[in-house]
Design a protein around this motif. Structure first.
Motif, PDB file in Angstrom:
ATOM      1  N   ASP A   1     -27.787  85.391 -28.761  1.00  0.00           N
ATOM      2  CA  ASP A   1     -27.439  86.747 -28.329  1.00  0.00           C
ATOM      3  C   ASP A   1     -28.087  87.088 -26.993  1.00  0.00           C
ATOM      4  O   ASP A   1     -27.439  87.653 -26.096  1.00  0.00           O
ATOM      5  CB  ASP A   1     -27.860  87.761 -29.394  1.00  0.00           C
ATOM      6  CG  ASP A   1     -27.024  87.671 -30.657  1.00  0.00           C
ATOM      7  OD1 ASP A   1     -25.975  87.004 -30.622  1.00  0.00           O
ATOM      8  OD2 ASP A   1     -27.422  88.269 -31.674  1.00  0.00           O
ATOM      9  N   ALA A   2     -29.363  86.753 -26.848  1.00  0.00           N
ATOM     10  CA  ALA A   2     -30.052  87.045 -25.587  1.00  0.00           C
ATOM     11  C   ALA A   2     -29.467  86.237 -24.438  1.00  0.00           C
ATOM     12  O   ALA A   2     -29.311  86.751 -23.313  1.00  0.00           O
ATOM     13  CB  ALA A   2     -31.545  86.748 -25.736  1.00  0.00           C
ATOM     14  N   ALA A   3     -29.120  84.982 -24.696  1.00  0.00           N
ATOM     15  CA  ALA A   3     -28.553  84.136 -23.649  1.00  0.00           C
ATOM     16  C   ALA A   3     -27.186  84.641 -23.205  1.00  0.00           C
ATOM     17  O   ALA A   3     -26.880  84.681 -22.005  1.00  0.00           O
ATOM     18  CB  ALA A   3     -28.461  82.695 -24.141  1.00  0.00           C
ATOM     19  N   VAL A   4     -26.352  85.044 -24.168  1.00  0.00           N
ATOM     20  CA  VAL A   4     -25.019  85.561 -23.831  1.00  0.00           C
ATOM     21  C   VAL A   4     -25.141  86.855 -23.035  1.00  0.00           C
ATOM     22  O   VAL A   4     -24.419  87.067 -22.049  1.00  0.00           O
ATOM     23  CB  VAL A   4     -24.184  85.772 -25.113  1.00  0.00           C
ATOM     24  CG1 VAL A   4     -22.897  86.531 -24.790  1.00  0.00           C
ATOM     25  CG2 VAL A   4     -23.855  84.430 -25.761  1.00  0.00           C
ATOM     26  N   ALA A   5     -26.062  87.730 -23.443  1.00  0.00           N
ATOM     27  CA  ALA A   5     -26.247  88.991 -22.718  1.00  0.00           C
ATOM     28  C   ALA A   5     -26.710  88.745 -21.286  1.00  0.00           C
ATOM     29  O   ALA A   5     -26.213  89.374 -20.338  1.00  0.00           O
ATOM     30  CB  ALA A   5     -27.253  89.868 -23.462  1.00  0.00           C
ATOM     31  N   ALA A   6     -27.641  87.812 -21.106  1.00  0.00           N
ATOM     32  CA  ALA A   6     -28.125  87.500 -19.758  1.00  0.00           C
ATOM     33  C   ALA A   6     -27.006  86.896 -18.915  1.00  0.00           C
ATOM     34  O   ALA A   6     -26.863  87.219 -17.723  1.00  0.00           O
ATOM     35  CB  ALA A   6     -29.306  86.539 -19.843  1.00  0.00           C
ATOM     36  N   PHE A   7     -26.232  86.021 -19.526  1.00  0.00           N
ATOM     37  CA  PHE A   7     -25.099  85.405 -18.833  1.00  0.00           C
ATOM     38  C   PHE A   7     -24.117  86.474 -18.349  1.00  0.00           C
ATOM     39  O   PHE A   7     -23.702  86.478 -17.182  1.00  0.00           O
ATOM     40  CB  PHE A   7     -24.399  84.425 -19.765  1.00  0.00           C
ATOM     41  CG  PHE A   7     -23.084  83.897 -19.256  1.00  0.00           C
ATOM     42  CD1 PHE A   7     -23.038  82.777 -18.445  1.00  0.00           C
ATOM     43  CD2 PHE A   7     -21.892  84.535 -19.579  1.00  0.00           C
ATOM     44  CE1 PHE A   7     -21.820  82.294 -17.964  1.00  0.00           C
ATOM     45  CE2 PHE A   7     -20.680  84.066 -19.105  1.00  0.00           C
ATOM     46  CZ  PHE A   7     -20.652  82.940 -18.297  1.00  0.00           C
ATOM     47  N   ALA A   8     -23.725  87.367 -19.249  1.00  0.00           N
ATOM     48  CA  ALA A   8     -22.735  88.385 -18.897  1.00  0.00           C
ATOM     49  C   ALA A   8     -23.239  89.298 -17.788  1.00  0.00           C
ATOM     50  O   ALA A   8     -22.493  89.639 -16.859  1.00  0.00           O
ATOM     51  CB  ALA A   8     -22.369  89.201 -20.138  1.00  0.00           C
ATOM     52  N   ASP A   9     -24.510  89.705 -17.860  1.00  0.00           N
ATOM     53  CA  ASP A   9     -25.067  90.590 -16.835  1.00  0.00           C
ATOM     54  C   ASP A   9     -25.099  89.905 -15.470  1.00  0.00           C
ATOM     55  O   ASP A   9     -24.744  90.505 -14.450  1.00  0.00           O
ATOM     56  CB  ASP A   9     -26.477  91.023 -17.227  1.00  0.00           C
ATOM     57  CG  ASP A   9     -26.488  92.030 -18.365  1.00  0.00           C
ATOM     58  OD1 ASP A   9     -25.418  92.613 -18.654  1.00  0.00           O
ATOM     59  OD2 ASP A   9     -27.561  92.223 -18.970  1.00  0.00           O
ATOM     60  N   GLU A  10     -25.531  88.634 -15.445  1.00  0.00           N
ATOM     61  CA  GLU A  10     -25.624  87.950 -14.157  1.00  0.00           C
ATOM     62  C   GLU A  10     -24.242  87.673 -13.566  1.00  0.00           C
ATOM     63  O   GLU A  10     -24.027  87.874 -12.359  1.00  0.00           O
ATOM     64  CB  GLU A  10     -26.408  86.643 -14.295  1.00  0.00           C
ATOM     65  CG  GLU A  10     -26.589  85.937 -12.951  1.00  0.00           C
ATOM     66  CD  GLU A  10     -27.495  84.712 -13.006  1.00  0.00           C
ATOM     67  OE1 GLU A  10     -27.455  83.905 -12.067  1.00  0.00           O
ATOM     68  OE2 GLU A  10     -28.251  84.583 -13.998  1.00  0.00           O
ATOM     69  N   LEU A  11     -23.310  87.225 -14.402  1.00  0.00           N
ATOM     70  CA  LEU A  11     -21.985  86.919 -13.872  1.00  0.00           C
ATOM     71  C   LEU A  11     -21.306  88.180 -13.338  1.00  0.00           C
ATOM     72  O   LEU A  11     -20.607  88.130 -12.321  1.00  0.00           O
ATOM     73  CB  LEU A  11     -21.117  86.273 -14.958  1.00  0.00           C
ATOM     74  CG  LEU A  11     -19.799  85.659 -14.474  1.00  0.00           C
ATOM     75  CD1 LEU A  11     -20.060  84.517 -13.502  1.00  0.00           C
ATOM     76  CD2 LEU A  11     -18.977  85.147 -15.642  1.00  0.00           C
TER      77      LEU A  11
ATOM     78  N   VAL B   1     -29.772  77.656 -28.502  1.00  0.00           N
ATOM     79  CA  VAL B   1     -29.815  77.449 -29.953  1.00  0.00           C
ATOM     80  C   VAL B   1     -29.440  78.768 -30.619  1.00  0.00           C
ATOM     81  O   VAL B   1     -29.501  79.841 -30.000  1.00  0.00           O
ATOM     82  CB  VAL B   1     -31.213  76.983 -30.404  1.00  0.00           C
ATOM     83  CG1 VAL B   1     -31.549  75.633 -29.777  1.00  0.00           C
ATOM     84  CG2 VAL B   1     -32.271  78.021 -30.044  1.00  0.00           C
ATOM     85  N   PRO B   2     -29.032  78.725 -31.903  1.00  0.00           N
ATOM     86  CA  PRO B   2     -28.544  79.944 -32.556  1.00  0.00           C
ATOM     87  C   PRO B   2     -29.478  81.142 -32.460  1.00  0.00           C
ATOM     88  O   PRO B   2     -29.022  82.273 -32.230  1.00  0.00           O
ATOM     89  CB  PRO B   2     -28.344  79.492 -34.005  1.00  0.00           C
ATOM     90  CG  PRO B   2     -27.991  78.042 -33.881  1.00  0.00           C
ATOM     91  CD  PRO B   2     -28.832  77.533 -32.748  1.00  0.00           C
ATOM     92  N   ASN B   3     -30.783  80.944 -32.617  1.00  0.00           N
ATOM     93  CA  ASN B   3     -31.706  82.082 -32.587  1.00  0.00           C
ATOM     94  C   ASN B   3     -31.785  82.754 -31.215  1.00  0.00           C
ATOM     95  O   ASN B   3     -32.163  83.926 -31.114  1.00  0.00           O
ATOM     96  CB  ASN B   3     -33.113  81.647 -33.011  1.00  0.00           C
ATOM     97  CG  ASN B   3     -33.196  81.344 -34.499  1.00  0.00           C
ATOM     98  OD1 ASN B   3     -32.329  81.758 -35.269  1.00  0.00           O
ATOM     99  ND2 ASN B   3     -34.233  80.623 -34.899  1.00  0.00           N
ATOM    100  N   ASP B   4     -31.441  82.021 -30.167  1.00  0.00           N
ATOM    101  CA  ASP B   4     -31.513  82.559 -28.807  1.00  0.00           C
ATOM    102  C   ASP B   4     -30.149  82.964 -28.253  1.00  0.00           C
ATOM    103  O   ASP B   4     -30.048  83.407 -27.099  1.00  0.00           O
ATOM    104  CB  ASP B   4     -32.139  81.522 -27.863  1.00  0.00           C
ATOM    105  CG  ASP B   4     -33.565  81.171 -28.248  1.00  0.00           C
ATOM    106  OD1 ASP B   4     -34.220  82.006 -28.882  1.00  0.00           O
ATOM    107  OD2 ASP B   4     -34.005  80.036 -27.933  1.00  0.00           O
TER     108      ASP B   4
END
Length: 273
Positions: free
Chosen positions: A70-80, A65-68
């Motif tokens: 930035d954190a979700a994208v950052a976690a995605f990028a770090d893991e990938l 959801v919009p409020n989450d």
């Protein structure tokens, strides 16, 4: 085609071919459908194949959801970035540019514009007018003007008379009914899968050249405007006169290259349902 899910956030990557470097897009929304991601990955696989690159199309979805976001994208990028895979993604719907770190490919609108306009002019060298749907960008309008085309202003671009129609604001934007109302000589995709399978058949029946989106939009994969124009023009030239139309011609060209390094061809061609 397979789906690889992430552990750190609610996200996935659709991977078309195993054991190959990958390119594609990543989108973020409350719910990204895996089916659509698979379609986008397949289209990119065919784009890479017509460019004779032994790489795979990929497409990622981040469910947040919009409020989450930035954190979700950052976690995605770090893991990938930690995966043992050479995958690079372009930020698309819901993902801010420059938010993916080491895995990000820049979204180059100028390279996209160079390729799509070159494709249109190769298919119709004497074209003088163009109409653009909601996918118009300043770079595309500038490229059209610089190449001597007059851009026709239109509230209803799909039924406006012009030599070339540039369309790509959504997948399946042109179905068979819309195809029968077209008043252009050629349809030039500016985004993935804008024509349905039935629309492609209707365009061919009506004498409208429907160009392959995985070729016309390949400019950013080439990485240089002049080289993009040359590469895409060369591919369109080789398929524009194909007996079954340029889209099937380009599919066959991609599949011939894939057959040289894949044991089995991917099932299903890159076309909207």
């Amino acid at each position: 085609m397979f789906i690889r899910k992430l552990a750190s956030t609610d996200a996935f990557v659709a991977v078309d071919l195993a054991d190959a470097p990958g390119h594609g897009v990543v989108r973020c929304a409350p719910k990204i459908l895996q089916g659509g991601a698979k379609d986008l990955a397949r289209s990119t696989t065919y784009a890479l194949a017509v460019l004779e690159r032994q790489e795979t199309g990929i497409s990622a979805g981040i469910n947040a959801v919009p409020n989450d976001r930035d954190a979700a994208v950052a976690a995605f990028a770090d893991e990938l970035a930690s995966w043992d895979a050479d995958y690079h993604l372009t930020a698309a719907k819901g993902v801010e540019a420059a938010s993916l770190g080491a895995i990000e490919n820049a979204d180059d609108a100028a390279l996209l514009a160079a390729g799509v306009v070159a494709a249109g002019l190769t298919a119709c060298p004497d074209a003088g007018t163009a109409v653009v749907d909601g996918s118009a960008s300043p770079e595309l309008v500038a490229e059209l003007t610089n190449r001597g085309l007059t851009v026709v202003e239109a509230d209803q671009p799909l039924t406006t008379e012009a030599d070339l129609l540039f369309v790509g604001f959504k997948v399946g934007a042109i179905d068979h009914e819309a195809a029968d109302r077209l008043r252009t000589r050629a349809v030039v995709p500016t985004g993935p899968l804008p024509l349905t399978t039935k629309a492609i058949a209707h365009c061919r029946r009506n004498g409208v050249l429907a160009l392959p989106d995985f070729v016309t939009t390949a400019g950013p994969l080439v990485g240089d405007a002049d080289n993009a124009r040359d590469a895409i023009s060369g591919i369109i030239s080789s398929v524009v006169g194909h007996t079954d139309g340029p889209i099937l011609g380009a599919c066959e060209q991609a599949e011939a290259f894939l057959a040289g390094w894949q044991d089995n061809l991917p099932f299903g061609r890159p076309m909207a349902a």
